[in-house]
Scaffold this motif. Structure first.
Motif, PDB file in Angstrom:
ATOM      1  N   ILE A  47       0.975  -1.370  -0.169  1.00 32.63           N
ATOM      2  CA  ILE A  47       0.129   0.016  -0.109  1.00 32.63           C
ATOM      3  C   ILE A  47       0.678   1.247  -0.124  1.00 32.63           C
ATOM      4  O   ILE A  47       0.208   2.683  -0.231  1.00 32.63           O
ATOM      5  N   HIS A  48       1.893   1.100   0.330  1.00 38.02           N
ATOM      6  CA  HIS A  48       2.694   2.431   0.347  1.00 38.02           C
ATOM      7  C   HIS A  48       4.357   2.108  -0.152  1.00 38.02           C
ATOM      8  O   HIS A  48       4.895   0.934   0.123  1.00 38.02           O
ATOM      9  N   PRO A  49       5.110   2.944  -0.604  1.00 35.91           N
ATOM     10  CA  PRO A  49       6.419   2.591  -1.141  1.00 35.91           C
ATOM     11  C   PRO A  49       7.330   2.627  -0.037  1.00 35.91           C
ATOM     12  O   PRO A  49       8.420   3.547   0.044  1.00 35.91           O
ATOM     13  N   TRP A  50       7.113   1.642   0.989  1.00 38.98           N
ATOM     14  CA  TRP A  50       8.058   1.696   2.140  1.00 38.98           C
ATOM     15  C   TRP A  50       9.652   1.663   1.634  1.00 38.98           C
ATOM     16  O   TRP A  50       9.813   0.984   0.908  1.00 38.98           O
ATOM     17  N   HIS A  51      10.379   2.327   2.459  1.00 44.52           N
ATOM     18  CA  HIS A  51      11.936   2.495   1.876  1.00 44.52           C
ATOM     19  C   HIS A  51      12.352   1.283   2.156  1.00 44.52           C
ATOM     20  O   HIS A  51      13.485   0.724   1.321  1.00 44.52           O
ATOM     21  N   PHE A 151       4.285   8.384   7.898  1.00 44.34           N
ATOM     22  CA  PHE A 151       4.966   9.605   7.973  1.00 44.34           C
ATOM     23  C   PHE A 151       6.532   9.383   8.411  1.00 44.34           C
ATOM     24  O   PHE A 151       7.343  10.040   7.952  1.00 44.34           O
ATOM     25  N   ILE A 152       6.586   8.378   9.271  1.00 44.61           N
ATOM     26  CA  ILE A 152       8.071   8.069   9.672  1.00 44.61           C
ATOM     27  C   ILE A 152       8.898   7.620   8.549  1.00 44.61           C
ATOM     28  O   ILE A 152       9.897   7.997   8.263  1.00 44.61           O
ATOM     29  N   ASP A 153       8.378   6.764   7.585  1.00 41.50           N
ATOM     30  CA  ASP A 153       8.872   6.259   6.579  1.00 41.50           C
ATOM     31  C   ASP A 153       9.430   7.026   5.587  1.00 41.50           C
ATOM     32  O   ASP A 153      10.313   7.323   4.854  1.00 41.50           O
ATOM     33  N   SER A 154       8.137   8.306   5.229  1.00 45.37           N
ATOM     34  CA  SER A 154       8.500   9.331   4.398  1.00 45.37           C
ATOM     35  C   SER A 154       9.536  10.250   4.816  1.00 45.37           C
ATOM     36  O   SER A 154      10.118  10.966   3.898  1.00 45.37           O
ATOM     37  N   THR A 155       9.909  10.223   6.149  1.00 42.52           N
ATOM     38  CA  THR A 155      10.817  11.233   6.324  1.00 42.52           C
ATOM     39  C   THR A 155      12.136  10.755   6.478  1.00 42.52           C
ATOM     40  O   THR A 155      13.575  11.296   6.795  1.00 42.52           O
ATOM     41  N   ILE A 156      12.365   9.296   6.200  1.00 40.22           N
ATOM     42  CA  ILE A 156      13.542   8.623   5.938  1.00 40.22           C
ATOM     43  C   ILE A 156      14.259   8.976   4.549  1.00 40.22           C
ATOM     44  O   ILE A 156      13.510   8.846   3.737  1.00 40.22           O
ATOM     45  N   SER A 157      15.510   9.686   4.794  1.00 44.95           N
ATOM     46  CA  SER A 157      16.048  10.065   3.583  1.00 44.95           C
ATOM     47  C   SER A 157      17.663   9.849   3.521  1.00 44.95           C
ATOM     48  O   SER A 157      18.470   9.968   4.629  1.00 44.95           O
TER      49      SER A 157
END
Length: 172
Positions: A47-51, A151-157
């Motif tokens: 459901i989400h492009p998890w890193h 949110f947590i996953d999307s802020t991993i960069s």
């Protein structure tokens, strides 16, 4: 090392049920866990492009002249060709795809583990308890944990640094 059994036991504990001791038990809890775990985990990974579950994969043409998407790929995010079912059509001899792949529980980050355990508890709730109120409570908790996990996953960069940019090079 986290296992499928651990995740299902966590979900059962959230329902106030006894954890399962073995994947092959003949108990209702064990049969339910065996039946639902893979489908629920794959669904949440998709459901989400998890890193942690996103990989770049190189493919070569098969004997039919197409590229076969590997079985561990749950969702193709980006492709150098046209996706048709489990095949990718392209005139190239090799291509790269960006995909979400099936992962093992020991690779899940903590924010995903918590969300998956809650979702499993939600799926187990009606067959085991029949309690709509608990189900609705778990559904609300799941939605909250899903938003937090995204949110947590999307802020991993990973910082790539500053690429070649004319204003930067002119200044220095």
């Amino acid at each position: 090392m986290l296992t499928k059994l651990d995740l299902c036991s966590m979900a059962l504990l959230k329902l106030g049920e006894s954890p399962i001791q073995s994947w092959t038990d003949d108990s209702v809890n064990s049969r339910l866990a065996r039946t639902l775990y893979d489908a629920v985990a794959d669904s949440l990974l998709s459901i989400h492009p998890w890193h942690f579950a996103t990989q770049e994969i190189s493919l070569r043409k098969n004997s039919d002249g197409n590229f076969l998407v590997p079985d561990n790929v749950l969702r193709v995010l980006k492709s150098d060709g046209k996706l048709v079912g489990k095949y990718i059509e392209s005139s190239s001899e090799s291509i790269k795809i960006l995909a979400i792949v099936r992962m093992t529980p020991d690779t899940y980050p903590s924010y995903f583990v918590s969300m998956l355990a809650t979702r499993l508890a939600m799926e187990f709730c009606i067959p085991l308890t029949g309690n709509q109120t608990v189900f609705r409570t778990l559904a609300a908790l799941y939605e909250s944990e899903l938003q937090t996990a995204k949110f947590i996953d999307s802020t991993i960069s990973v910082a790539d640094g500053i690429q070649e940019f004319s204003l930067i090079s002119t200044r220095f």
